[in-house]
Design a protein around this motif. Structure first.
Motif, PDB file in Angstrom:
ATOM      1  N   ASN A   1      -8.157  -1.701  -6.907  1.00 55.51           N
ATOM      2  CA  ASN A   1      -9.052  -1.353  -5.775  1.00 55.51           C
ATOM      3  C   ASN A   1      -9.997  -1.824  -6.531  1.00 55.51           C
ATOM      4  O   ASN A   1     -10.438  -1.760  -8.087  1.00 55.51           O
ATOM      5  CB  ASN A   1      -8.959   0.314  -6.036  1.00 55.51           C
ATOM      6  CG  ASN A   1     -10.650   0.934  -5.292  1.00 55.51           C
ATOM      7  OD1 ASN A   1     -11.717   0.283  -5.192  1.00 55.51           O
ATOM      8  ND2 ASN A   1     -10.141   1.645  -3.851  1.00 55.51           N
TER       9      ASN A   1
ATOM     10  N   GLY B   1      -0.568   5.454  -7.814  1.00 51.64           N
ATOM     11  CA  GLY B   1      -2.143   5.541  -8.315  1.00 51.64           C
ATOM     12  C   GLY B   1      -1.548   3.871  -8.990  1.00 51.64           C
ATOM     13  O   GLY B   1      -3.469   3.653  -9.398  1.00 51.64           O
TER      14      GLY B   1
ATOM     15  N   GLY C   1       0.807  -1.546  -0.059  1.00 54.48           N
ATOM     16  CA  GLY C   1       0.217  -0.105  -0.077  1.00 54.48           C
ATOM     17  C   GLY C   1       0.879   1.603  -0.077  1.00 54.48           C
ATOM     18  O   GLY C   1       0.314   2.619  -0.400  1.00 54.48           O
ATOM     19  N   LYS C   2       1.814   1.056   0.992  1.00 49.98           N
ATOM     20  CA  LYS C   2       2.832   2.434   0.704  1.00 49.98           C
ATOM     21  C   LYS C   2       3.525   2.371  -0.377  1.00 49.98           C
ATOM     22  O   LYS C   2       4.382   3.919  -0.602  1.00 49.98           O
ATOM     23  CB  LYS C   2       3.603   2.300   1.731  1.00 49.98           C
ATOM     24  CG  LYS C   2       2.895   2.664   3.670  1.00 49.98           C
ATOM     25  CD  LYS C   2       3.816   2.542   4.716  1.00 49.98           C
ATOM     26  CE  LYS C   2       2.931   2.379   6.081  1.00 49.98           C
ATOM     27  NZ  LYS C   2       3.937   2.879   7.148  1.00 49.98           N
TER      28      LYS C   2
ATOM     29  N   GLY D   1       0.346   2.638  -3.034  1.00 49.32           N
ATOM     30  CA  GLY D   1      -0.613   3.493  -3.062  1.00 49.32           C
ATOM     31  C   GLY D   1      -0.309   5.276  -3.847  1.00 49.32           C
ATOM     32  O   GLY D   1      -1.443   5.725  -4.827  1.00 49.32           O
TER      33      GLY D   1
ATOM     34  N   MET E   1      -2.372   0.763  -7.225  1.00 49.47           N
ATOM     35  CA  MET E   1      -3.114  -0.229  -5.644  1.00 49.47           C
ATOM     36  C   MET E   1      -4.267  -0.990  -6.492  1.00 49.47           C
ATOM     37  O   MET E   1      -5.370  -0.034  -7.196  1.00 49.47           O
ATOM     38  CB  MET E   1      -3.047   0.585  -4.558  1.00 49.47           C
ATOM     39  CG  MET E   1      -3.389  -0.328  -3.486  1.00 49.47           C
ATOM     40  SD  MET E   1      -1.988  -1.600  -2.663  1.00 49.47           S
ATOM     41  CE  MET E   1      -2.707  -2.403  -1.799  1.00 49.47           C
TER      42      MET E   1
END
Length: 234
Positions: free
Chosen positions: A139, A135, A128-129, A132, A137
């Motif tokens: 979803n 852009g 995630g870090k 994320g 990640m």
């Protein structure tokens, strides 16, 4: 020092900064003012009448542009077993699980879109870090966390783009290349605008489409009349 280069300044002279153009006129001007030596991306910027600080006014999703963006995206799929085989058969550029997580943690990022099956998200969540802020990640809101990996890959390869309001309520997205026919750019433009209208949050009050502009990568922006932006109803 001048704020813009000579070519930009010359191109800007062809555009009336105070005028709201029809989409057809705007596309024509973008082509006239795109004087760089490479095939520039045509980008749209839309200012929406929403307050993204409120969850019920955030606008986010994905849409497949009829004529794509002019760029072939490299797709990474996090999957195991049969779903990994399915992803490979569908044309994914990279497929893996723990090995891909480790590779990304080591600094690798040679892909444009990441797709994951739901069972992989516990593992992918560790990234995630890293993903994320870029852009990248996966979803479920934009269809990149799914069991239907074939459909996800096909749509991305066909020209699927994601859109999302920034903190100021703006959406920025590519809608093609300067080399595209006018009709193709217009079709992509109308497809995105019509999609944004369909997903208008119920909590949004007042004028929804506030400002719209088109520009080439290295060129000046052309403002478009929001009332003329939706596509014609067939």
């Amino acid at each position: 020092m001048p704020k813009h280069g000579k070519k930009y300044v010359e191109a800007a002279k062809l555009i009336d900064a105070d005028k709201l153009y029809d989409p057809e006129e705007a596309v024509e001007l973008i082509k006239k003012t795109a004087n760089a030596k490479f095939d520039q991306t045509v980008e749209i910027a839309v200012k929406l009448g929403v307050d993204p600080k409120h969850a019920d006014q955030q606008v986010r999703g994905a849409v497949v542009l009829p004529y794509g963006t002019g760029k072939t995206k490299r797709v990474l799929v996090f999957a195991k077993g049969e779903k990994a085989k399915e992803a490979e058969a569908a044309g994914a550029d990279f497929v893996g699980a723990e090995d891909m997580v480790g590779k990304i943690q080591g600094g690798w990022a040679d892909f444009d879109v990441a797709v994951a099956t739901p069972d992989m998200m516990g593992m992918v969540g560790r990234l995630g870090k890293i993903l994320g802020p870029k852009g990248l990640m996966p979803n479920p809101k934009v269809g990149t966390v799914t069991l239907d990996v074939t459909r996800a890959i096909n749509e991305i390869k066909a020209g699927k783009i994601e859109y999302r309001t920034d903190k100021a309520g703006n959406i920025h997205a590519p809608i093609g290349k300067v080399s595209f026919d006018n009709e193709k750019l217009l079709k992509n433009f109308h497809t995105l605008i019509d999609t944004l209208i369909k997903v208008k949050p119920a909590a949004a009050k007042g004028q929804y489409m506030k400002n719209i502009s088109l520009s080439a990568t290295m060129g000046p922006g052309v403002r478009i009349n929001p009332l003329k932006a939706p596509g014609k109803k067939e």
